[in-house]
Design an enzyme around this catalytic site. Structure first.
Site, PDB file in Angstrom:
ATOM      1  N   PHE A  95     -39.790   8.961  21.271  1.00 15.16           N
ATOM      2  CA  PHE A  95     -39.134   7.688  20.807  1.00 15.16           C
ATOM      3  C   PHE A  95     -38.327   8.029  19.371  1.00 15.16           C
ATOM      4  O   PHE A  95     -38.834   8.626  18.683  1.00 15.16           O
ATOM      5  CB  PHE A  95     -40.336   6.499  20.625  1.00 15.16           C
ATOM      6  CG  PHE A  95     -39.475   5.153  19.978  1.00 15.16           C
ATOM      7  CD1 PHE A  95     -38.701   4.601  20.710  1.00 15.16           C
ATOM      8  CD2 PHE A  95     -39.960   4.690  18.581  1.00 15.16           C
ATOM      9  CE1 PHE A  95     -38.058   3.259  20.136  1.00 15.16           C
ATOM     10  CE2 PHE A  95     -39.250   3.790  17.983  1.00 15.16           C
ATOM     11  CZ  PHE A  95     -38.481   2.838  18.982  1.00 15.16           C
ATOM     12  N   GLU A  96     -36.996   7.610  19.471  1.00 14.19           N
ATOM     13  CA  GLU A  96     -36.301   7.916  18.304  1.00 14.19           C
ATOM     14  C   GLU A  96     -35.894   6.586  17.833  1.00 14.19           C
ATOM     15  O   GLU A  96     -34.798   5.687  18.303  1.00 14.19           O
ATOM     16  CB  GLU A  96     -35.054   8.740  18.721  1.00 14.19           C
ATOM     17  CG  GLU A  96     -33.905   8.856  17.616  1.00 14.19           C
ATOM     18  CD  GLU A  96     -34.567   8.917  16.047  1.00 14.19           C
ATOM     19  OE1 GLU A  96     -34.346   7.980  15.246  1.00 14.19           O
ATOM     20  OE2 GLU A  96     -34.600  10.013  15.971  1.00 14.19           O
TER      21      GLU A  96
END
Length: 487
Positions: free
Chosen positions: A248-249
Site C-alpha cells: 500500500f502506498e
C-alpha cells in the site's frame, strides 16, 4: 433445482467469456483499421492530440469537455461516450514520458467512431458510459519527463493535491463516481517476468487500499478484470506479463481511487523485442483494454476466480539491452572471465521530439541471474581495446566515405577530425568521432563507462561493441543508431 440454476449460471458465464475471446481475436486482427496514424511515435505532445480532440468535439457520438488546465496552461480534456449506468474511467500519461496508452486511447476512440462491430458496441454503449482523460500531464509530455512543471510526481499527490492536474483527476473521478478505473502508464523496458528472460511487456496491479492488503468487492473486481486481460495477452505475448508488488502506498492515486470505491486496474506498458516505439505494445493495449470494457459491459468477469491473480509472475528488473556472457578480459597481466550488462540509454534532443543513444555498462561480474534482449555467449572471445584511426579527416563527407567494416576489423573504433561540426550532437557512423587533441583513454571496464571495444577470437576481430551496440563483422549491415562525439 439449485444445481440446475448453478449449471445454467456457469453456462452463461462461459458463453460470455467465449464471446469476449471472440471479439479479442477480431480486435487484434483488424487493429490497423483503427490505429491513429497521426501519433505514430512516442514523444507526442498536446499539440499532436489537440486536432484529434477537436475533431471528436464536432462528433455527436462523443461529449468532449475541458475539465482543467495544467500548470503550464494546457487543457485537460475529458472525452465520453455511451449512455449506460456503469461508468468506466480511463486516464493516461500522468507521467509525461509514458505515452503508449495515450496513443491506444485514440485508437479505441477511432473504434467507437467506426461503423464496425455494431452488436458489440451497442452492448458496450447501452450498459456503460466510458470516459477518457488522455495526457493528464501535458507539460511533462512537452519535455518528455516524468514529473510536472512543479517538479512533483502526480502519482504521489493524491492526498495533498498540490498540483492542478491532481486536483482535476480527483474532481473528475468523484464527479463520475466511476465504477471501474484504468490507470494507464509505461514502465521501464528493463522489467522482466519473474525468473524468466521474457520482458514484462504489460504489467498489472490491482492496488491495495490499506496496509493490510484486504480484498473487498471493489478490489476483487479489479483482480478479475486483470485475470481476464492476462489470459488475452498470453495469446499474443506468452509469458510476457508481470504483476506489481501490491504494498500500500498512501500517497498514490491508484491506491486511493481503489479506496474511494472505483475498481482500479493499473496497466504498465514495458518492453517488447525490436519495438523501440512501442507500437506492438500499443496494439496490445488497444486489444486488451477494449476486450476488458466489453467484459465489463457483459458482466462476464463476475465468474472469474481471483485466485488466478496471484499466479501472474511478479515484475522483476533483470534485463539488459545487451548481455555478454563469460567474456575474457585482460587486466594487469591476468585474464579474468566476466559477464557484462549493457544498456542503450536514450537521450532527448533539445526539442524532445526524438532521441539518440549514450550507452553505459550497467553491471559486470556474475550476471547469471540476469538476461538480455540480445545475448552473446562470449567465452571464446577476448576484449580488445578500440584504437583511433591514424588519419585525421577534415569533413563529415570524408568520414562518410570510409569502409567502416574494414576499419572496425582493424580495431579502429575512433576516427579523428580536424574539427567536429558544432551543430552535430552525436556521430551518425558506427565509430566515435574525436577532436584533434582527444586522447583515447585506456580501456578499464567498470559500470558507468561507454561500452566501446572489440571481441577477438584466435587473433581475429569478429565483433565490435560501439556505443553499446553489438556489430557482427561477418555481416554486411553494420549500421547502428549512432555513436558518440568526444572533443
Amino acid at each position: 433445482m439449485k444445481h440446475i440454476t448453478l449449471a445454467v449460471f456457469c453456462l452463461f458465464s462461459f458463453m460470455g467469456i467465449s464471446q469476449s475471446n471472440n471479439i479479442t481475436t477480431q480486435l487484434y486482427d483488424t487493429y490497423d483499421n483503427y490505429k491513429e496514424s497521426a501519433i505514430g511515435k512516442r514523444r507526442i505532445k498536446r499539440n499532436d492530440i489537440q486536432p484529434l480532440i477537436d475533431k471528436l468535439s464536432t462528433n455527436d457520438k462523443f461529449k468532449v469537455s475541458t475539465v482543467g488546465k495544467s500548470i503550464g496552461g494546457l487543457d485537460l480534456s475529458l472525452i465520453s461516450i455511451g449512455s449506460g449506468e456503469t461508468n468506466v474511467f480511463l486516464w493516461s500519461q500522468m507521467h509525461g514520458d509514458e505515452p503508449t496508452a495515450t496513443q491506444a486511447i485514440f485508437d479505441i476512440l477511432n473504434f467507437f467512431d467506426s461503423e464496425d462491430f455494431k452488436k458489440e458496441k451497442e452492448a458496450i454503449l447501452a450498459n456503460l458510459t466510458v470516459h477518457f482523460l488522455p495526457m493528464l500531464n501535458p507539460d511533462g509530455a512537452e519535455l518528455f519527463q516524468r514529473r510536472n512543471l512543479l517538479g512533483i510526481d502526480i502519482n504521489r499527490d493524491a492526498l495533498r493535491l498540490q498540483s492542478p492536474e491532481s486536483q482535476t483527476l480527483k474532481r473528475v473521478r468523484d464527479s463520475l463516481d466511476a465504477d471501474f478505473g484504468f490507470n494507464l502508464h509505461d514502465q521501464s523496458t528493463y522489467y522482466n517476468a519473474e525468473r524468466t528472460e521474457k520482458p514484462a511487456t504489460i504489467s498489472y496491479l490491482a492496488p491495495a487500499y490499506n496496509y493490510e492488503k484486504d480484498i473487498n468487492e471493489t478490489r476483487g473486481n479489479a483482480m478479475k478484470i486483470i485475470v481476464f486481460m492476462n489470459d488475452i495477452l498470453q495469446k499474443y505475448a506468452p509469458g510476457q506479463v508481470g504483476r506489481y508488488n501490491d504494498d500500500f502506498e498512501p500517497r498514490a492515486f491508484g491506491d486511493n481511487i481503489q479506496k474511494w470505491g472505483t475498481s482500479t486496474i493499473l496497466i504498465e506498458s514495458g518492453g517488447f523485442p525490436k519495438d523501440i516505439e512501442k507500437q506492438e505494445i500499443r496494439k496490445l493495449n488497444y486489444t486488451s483494454i477494449l476486450s476488458a470494457i466489453y467484459t465489463i459491459a457483459q458482466k462476464s468477469y463476475e465468474s472469474i476466480g481471483i485466485e488466478e491473480y496471484e499466479k501472474i509472475p511478479e515484475n522483476d528488473r533483470k534485463l539488459f539491452d545487451l548481455k555478454l556472457t563469460g567474456v575474457n578480459y585482460n587486466l594487469k597481466g591476468n585474464t579474468y572471465t566476466i559477464d557484462l550488462g549493457i544498456n542503450q540509454i536514450e537521450v532527448d534532443y533539445p526539442d524532445h521530439n526524438s532521441f539518440w543513444y549514450s550507452s553505459r555498462v550497467l553491471d559486470q561480474g556474475d550476471l547469471s541471474t540476469y538476461y538480455g534482449y540480445e545475448t552473446l555467449e562470449a567465452s571464446d572471445y577476448t576484449i580488445k581495446q578500440a584504437k583511433a584511426h591514424p588519419k585525421t579527416f577534415n569533413t563529415i563527407d570524408e568520414v562518410k566515405g570510409l569502409n567502416f567494416k574494414d576499419i572496425l576489423k582493424q580495431g579502429y573504433g575512433f576516427v579523428r577530425m580536424e574539427k567536429t561540426p558544432a551543430t552535430v550532437i552525436n556521430s551518425p557512423f558506427p565509430v566515435h568521432l574525436i577532436g584533434p587533441k582527444y586522447k583515447v583513454p585506456e580501456l578499464k571496464l567498470e559500470p558507468g563507462i561507454n561500452p566501446t571495444f572489440f571481441l577477438e577470437k584466435a587473433g581475429v576481430i569478429e565483433y565490435a561493441v560501439i556505443n553499446g551496440f553489438l556489430i557482427n563483422l561477418s555481416e554486411n549491415n553494420i549500421n547502428i543508431p549512432n555513436s558518440m562525439i568526444y572533443k
